[in-house]
Design a protein around this motif. Structure first.
Motif, PDB file in Angstrom:
ATOM      1  N   ARG A 193      32.583 -31.248  27.227  1.00 24.19           N
ATOM      2  CA  ARG A 193      32.056 -31.743  28.507  1.00 24.19           C
ATOM      3  C   ARG A 193      31.167 -32.969  28.330  1.00 24.19           C
ATOM      4  O   ARG A 193      31.187 -33.885  29.136  1.00 24.19           O
ATOM      5  N   GLY A 194      30.380 -32.982  27.248  1.00 22.81           N
ATOM      6  CA  GLY A 194      29.495 -34.119  27.024  1.00 22.81           C
ATOM      7  C   GLY A 194      30.258 -35.420  26.844  1.00 22.81           C
ATOM      8  O   GLY A 194      29.825 -36.472  27.318  1.00 22.81           O
ATOM      9  N   ILE A 195      31.408 -35.370  26.169  1.00 23.92           N
ATOM     10  CA  ILE A 195      32.210 -36.577  25.977  1.00 23.92           C
ATOM     11  C   ILE A 195      32.732 -37.077  27.313  1.00 23.92           C
ATOM     12  O   ILE A 195      32.706 -38.277  27.612  1.00 23.92           O
ATOM     13  N   ALA A 196      33.209 -36.150  28.140  1.00 24.26           N
ATOM     14  CA  ALA A 196      33.728 -36.537  29.447  1.00 24.26           C
ATOM     15  C   ALA A 196      32.640 -37.177  30.302  1.00 24.26           C
ATOM     16  O   ALA A 196      32.886 -38.153  31.017  1.00 24.26           O
ATOM     17  N   LEU A 197      31.417 -36.652  30.216  1.00 23.06           N
ATOM     18  CA  LEU A 197      30.312 -37.208  30.992  1.00 23.06           C
ATOM     19  C   LEU A 197      29.862 -38.557  30.441  1.00 23.06           C
ATOM     20  O   LEU A 197      29.383 -39.404  31.193  1.00 23.06           O
ATOM     21  N   GLY A 198      30.002 -38.749  29.131  1.00 24.99           N
ATOM     22  CA  GLY A 198      29.492 -39.968  28.513  1.00 24.99           C
ATOM     23  C   GLY A 198      30.445 -41.137  28.493  1.00 24.99           C
ATOM     24  O   GLY A 198      30.036 -42.265  28.239  1.00 24.99           O
ATOM     25  N   ARG A 199      31.736 -40.894  28.768  1.00 28.07           N
ATOM     26  CA  ARG A 199      32.719 -41.975  28.645  1.00 28.07           C
ATOM     27  C   ARG A 199      32.368 -43.186  29.509  1.00 28.07           C
ATOM     28  O   ARG A 199      32.551 -44.329  29.101  1.00 28.07           O
ATOM     29  N   LYS A 200      31.866 -42.944  30.719  1.00 22.37           N
ATOM     30  CA  LYS A 200      31.543 -44.063  31.612  1.00 22.37           C
ATOM     31  C   LYS A 200      30.330 -44.843  31.127  1.00 22.37           C
ATOM     32  O   LYS A 200      30.136 -45.983  31.511  1.00 22.37           O
ATOM     33  N   SER A 201      29.519 -44.209  30.292  1.00 25.84           N
ATOM     34  CA  SER A 201      28.312 -44.870  29.805  1.00 25.84           C
ATOM     35  C   SER A 201      28.609 -45.758  28.607  1.00 25.84           C
ATOM     36  O   SER A 201      28.265 -46.930  28.582  1.00 25.84           O
ATOM     37  N   TRP A 202      29.274 -45.157  27.581  1.00 24.19           N
ATOM     38  CA  TRP A 202      29.528 -45.969  26.382  1.00 24.19           C
ATOM     39  C   TRP A 202      30.871 -46.684  26.401  1.00 24.19           C
ATOM     40  O   TRP A 202      31.201 -47.443  25.490  1.00 24.19           O
ATOM     41  N   ILE A 244      25.199 -32.053  16.972  1.00 28.63           N
ATOM     42  CA  ILE A 244      24.432 -31.945  18.209  1.00 28.63           C
ATOM     43  C   ILE A 244      24.903 -30.762  19.044  1.00 28.63           C
ATOM     44  O   ILE A 244      24.088 -29.969  19.551  1.00 28.63           O
ATOM     45  N   VAL A 245      26.220 -30.598  19.196  1.00 29.79           N
ATOM     46  CA  VAL A 245      26.747 -29.484  19.992  1.00 29.79           C
ATOM     47  C   VAL A 245      26.440 -28.153  19.317  1.00 29.79           C
ATOM     48  O   VAL A 245      26.120 -27.156  19.982  1.00 29.79           O
ATOM     49  N   THR A 246      26.509 -28.108  17.977  1.00 29.10           N
ATOM     50  CA  THR A 246      26.165 -26.873  17.262  1.00 29.10           C
ATOM     51  C   THR A 246      24.706 -26.505  17.492  1.00 29.10           C
ATOM     52  O   THR A 246      24.375 -25.324  17.667  1.00 29.10           O
ATOM     53  N   CYS A 247      23.813 -27.500  17.503  1.00 25.21           N
ATOM     54  CA  CYS A 247      22.409 -27.235  17.819  1.00 25.21           C
ATOM     55  C   CYS A 247      22.273 -26.620  19.205  1.00 25.21           C
ATOM     56  O   CYS A 247      21.574 -25.610  19.396  1.00 25.21           O
ATOM     57  N   LYS A 248      22.946 -27.213  20.182  1.00 22.92           N
ATOM     58  CA  LYS A 248      22.844 -26.712  21.552  1.00 22.92           C
ATOM     59  C   LYS A 248      23.381 -25.287  21.654  1.00 22.92           C
ATOM     60  O   LYS A 248      22.817 -24.453  22.374  1.00 22.92           O
ATOM     61  N   MET A 249      24.466 -24.991  20.943  1.00 24.07           N
ATOM     62  CA  MET A 249      25.047 -23.654  20.997  1.00 24.07           C
ATOM     63  C   MET A 249      24.103 -22.604  20.416  1.00 24.07           C
ATOM     64  O   MET A 249      24.165 -21.427  20.794  1.00 24.07           O
ATOM     65  N   ASN A 250      23.212 -23.033  19.510  1.00 24.79           N
ATOM     66  CA  ASN A 250      22.269 -22.105  18.892  1.00 24.79           C
ATOM     67  C   ASN A 250      20.882 -22.178  19.526  1.00 24.79           C
ATOM     68  O   ASN A 250      19.914 -21.645  18.968  1.00 24.79           O
ATOM     69  N   GLY A 251      20.788 -22.830  20.683  1.00 22.83           N
ATOM     70  CA  GLY A 251      19.508 -22.910  21.379  1.00 22.83           C
ATOM     71  C   GLY A 251      18.477 -23.763  20.685  1.00 22.83           C
ATOM     72  O   GLY A 251      17.274 -23.533  20.831  1.00 22.83           O
ATOM     73  N   VAL A 252      18.922 -24.761  19.925  1.00 18.53           N
ATOM     74  CA  VAL A 252      18.022 -25.630  19.161  1.00 18.53           C
ATOM     75  C   VAL A 252      18.005 -27.011  19.797  1.00 18.53           C
ATOM     76  O   VAL A 252      19.057 -27.544  20.176  1.00 18.53           O
ATOM     77  N   ASP A 253      16.824 -27.599  19.916  1.00 16.99           N
ATOM     78  CA  ASP A 253      16.690 -28.962  20.421  1.00 16.99           C
ATOM     79  C   ASP A 253      17.284 -29.922  19.385  1.00 16.99           C
ATOM     80  O   ASP A 253      16.754 -30.043  18.277  1.00 16.99           O
ATOM     81  N   PRO A 254      18.385 -30.615  19.706  1.00 21.74           N
ATOM     82  CA  PRO A 254      19.040 -31.473  18.698  1.00 21.74           C
ATOM     83  C   PRO A 254      18.125 -32.556  18.141  1.00 21.74           C
ATOM     84  O   PRO A 254      18.156 -32.831  16.939  1.00 21.74           O
TER      85      PRO A 254
END
Length: 536
Positions: free
Chosen positions: A459-468, A487-497
């Protein structure tokens, strides 16, 4: 090992080092050419004025190409240094970098003095007197505040033996240590986590009174990616050791000569929580220039287990019985199967259209009934989410199997009444042709009904395509995939990337290799410094 083997090994090391140095030199030239093209475009724009938005986008494109080339050159330089270290016959390669501007005088200075030695390292005497000091200046950032950290290493000379004693230089997150770990973490997270290209970051930092050259930031990106590569390999090994994987892919625009190509970003997610597994969740991303089946076959070459994915033909060879190290069992996604039926059964959408005075869509009673039956399966799944695989199978055998068998009979019955080219017939055939994959969840509690875990990761890639807008190169796509994985692995484990990046970059250079697992997002604990350095 005999003399011939030693000579062969030495020759091999020399060839590898020469190749690495040649690659580093070529990357340096590529970065220099990209930098000159960017300068020319900016000067032309300054001289002739802004005539259209297209010229501004051209400068952005060239800036992106330059930052990717600069980061690649840094990676290749570090690889060359490692290769040259293994041989004495190849001359060391160091890139020529422009002199970095001194840090602005208005920035706050924080003086950190490393505790001086009390005895001479040579003779053990304690008659030391200060000879001088070496100061390393590192640009660091804090929210809404910038500062330059001056790390001081005092020099002492022994009055007994005249031996000079000094504390060892501290490890830096990147070579030459111009930026502190928190600043590096912010640059990396802004670029890959918040989808802000480096040129936009540089503009913002300049407005805050801290101008940082685009080349310097791109150099840091390449260094950080190289520094985090060992942790990335641990994440990859953990993901590929899963009993069941979620797989998916999405498009990634890639800058090419005179055009933009469509690359792919692949994701494989390990998520054992739905069936009560103890393994922490993690995600692994890969980049490719196209969507050929050879890519997932390469990604999963050593994997054997369950793959939950869509019906992409490129996965078909993975499911063959004679595959080595073993066939992968296909688990289909009921959400994919439900979507075409839902499009013809969206009663709420019709209500919205009617209220807005728009033409209503034609609803299909068959589609409505199929959606109702599939939704009933998901209702059962919600009650067993997080339970053990054995418990899930037991509930599915008792409650879900009768519903699935009834759905199969209903689909076959309706298919006989529809024309071959009807949209409903195509959607029904999509399920019936892959019936073993769709019903695997009835006999294996590890299987989920949906592939939403992979879709959430993308989802993050889809949201970021228009930006970068696009990746600047294939190497840039590979770097992006690596950072997305972390970064996604951090988010999945509840860690601030960003916090994880800052702490790991501060520790990884001096961290023991055999304890590298401690730095993975699922094992990470914020480091409490025990350094006796004092602020002055």
């Amino acid at each position: 090992m005999d003399a011939a083997s030693l000579a062969l090994a030495e020759e091999n090391a020399v060839l590898k080092a020469e190749l690495a140095v040649a690659q580093a030199k070529a990357s340096e030239d590529t970065a220099l050419i990209a930098q000159q093209k960017l300068r020319i475009a900016m000067l032309e724009r300054q001289v002739y004025g802004q005539r259209s938005e297209r010229s501004e986008r051209l400068v952005d494109q060239l800036a992106l190409v330059f930052e990717e080339a600069e980061a690649s050159a840094t990676e290749d330089e570090l690889a060359a240094e490692k290769a040259v270290a293994n041989t004495t016959a190849v001359r060391e390669f160091t890139r020529k970098r422009p002199d970095r501007n001194t840090f602005p005088e208005h920035l706050l200075r924080e003086r950190v003095v490393i505790e001086a030695p009390t005895t001479c390292a040579c003779c053990g005497g304690n008659r030391l007197r200060k000879l001088g000091e070496d100061v390393t200046r590192t640009l660091e950032s804090q929210p809404r505040r910038w500062k330059v950290v001056e790390t001081v290493r005092e020099k002492f000379t022994c009055r007994d033996c005249e031996k000079i004693t000094q504390a060892p230089a501290p490890f830096h997150a990147v070579a030459r240590g111009w930026a502190g770990p928190s600043l590096l973490a912010m640059i990396m997270f802004e670029k890959f986590g918040q989808h802000q290209p480096l040129n936009r970051q540089a503009e913002r930092y300049a407005l805050e009174g801290v101008p940082i050259a685009l080349s310097t930031m791109a150099d840091a990106v390449g260094s950080v990616c190289a520094a985090l590569a060992p942790v990335l390999r641990l994440v990859e090994a953990h993901v590929m050791a899963a009993e069941r994987l979620h797989g998916d892919d999405t498009t990634v625009p890639v800058l090419a000569a005179g055009k933009t190509d469509t690359g792919r970003c692949w994701i494989y997610v390990r998520d054992d929580k739905p069936f009560g597994g103890a393994g922490p969740p993690a995600a692994m991303f890969y980049y490719s220039r196209n969507r050929r089946g050879e890519h997932p076959q390469t990604h999963l070459a050593a994997y054997s287990g369950i793959l939950q994915a869509d019906a992409y033909d490129g996965y078909s060879k993975l499911y063959q019985g004679d595959r080595k190290p073993g066939p992968i069992r296909e688990a289909a996604c009921w959400v994919h199967a439900r979507r075409p039926f839902f499009a013809m059964a969206d009663i709420e959408e019709n209500a919205r259209r009617k209220a807005a005075g728009k033409k209503e869509i034609a609803l299909s009673p068959i589609a409505i009934e199929i959606v109702r039956r599939i939704d009933a399966l998901f209702e059962i799944e919600r009650t067993i989410n997080g339970k053990s695989a054995a418990e899930r199978v037991m509930v599915r055998q008792n409650l879900s199997r009768p519903l699935v068998e009834g759905l199969q009979a209903y689909l076959r019955e309706q298919l006989t009444r529809l024309s071959r080219g009807h949209d409903l017939a195509k959607a029904i055939n999509y399920i019936l042709k892959r019936w073993p994959a769709f019903t695997l969840f009835l006999d294996d509690g590890r299987v989920c009904l949906s592939n939403n875990a992979a879709e959430r990761g993308l989802r993050g890639i889809a949201l970021g395509r228009k930006s970068w807008l696009f990746c600047g190169s294939d190497r840039g796509g590979e770097r992006a995939a690596a950072m997305y994985s972390l970064i996604v692995t951090c988010k999945m484990n509840g860690v601030d990337p960003q916090a994880w990046l800052a702490d790991v970059l501060a520790r990884i250079a001096g961290h023991p290799a055999h304890r590298l697992e401690e730095l993975t997002p699922w094992n990470w604990k914020p480091h409490i410094s025990t350094n006796s350095a004092r602020a002055a």
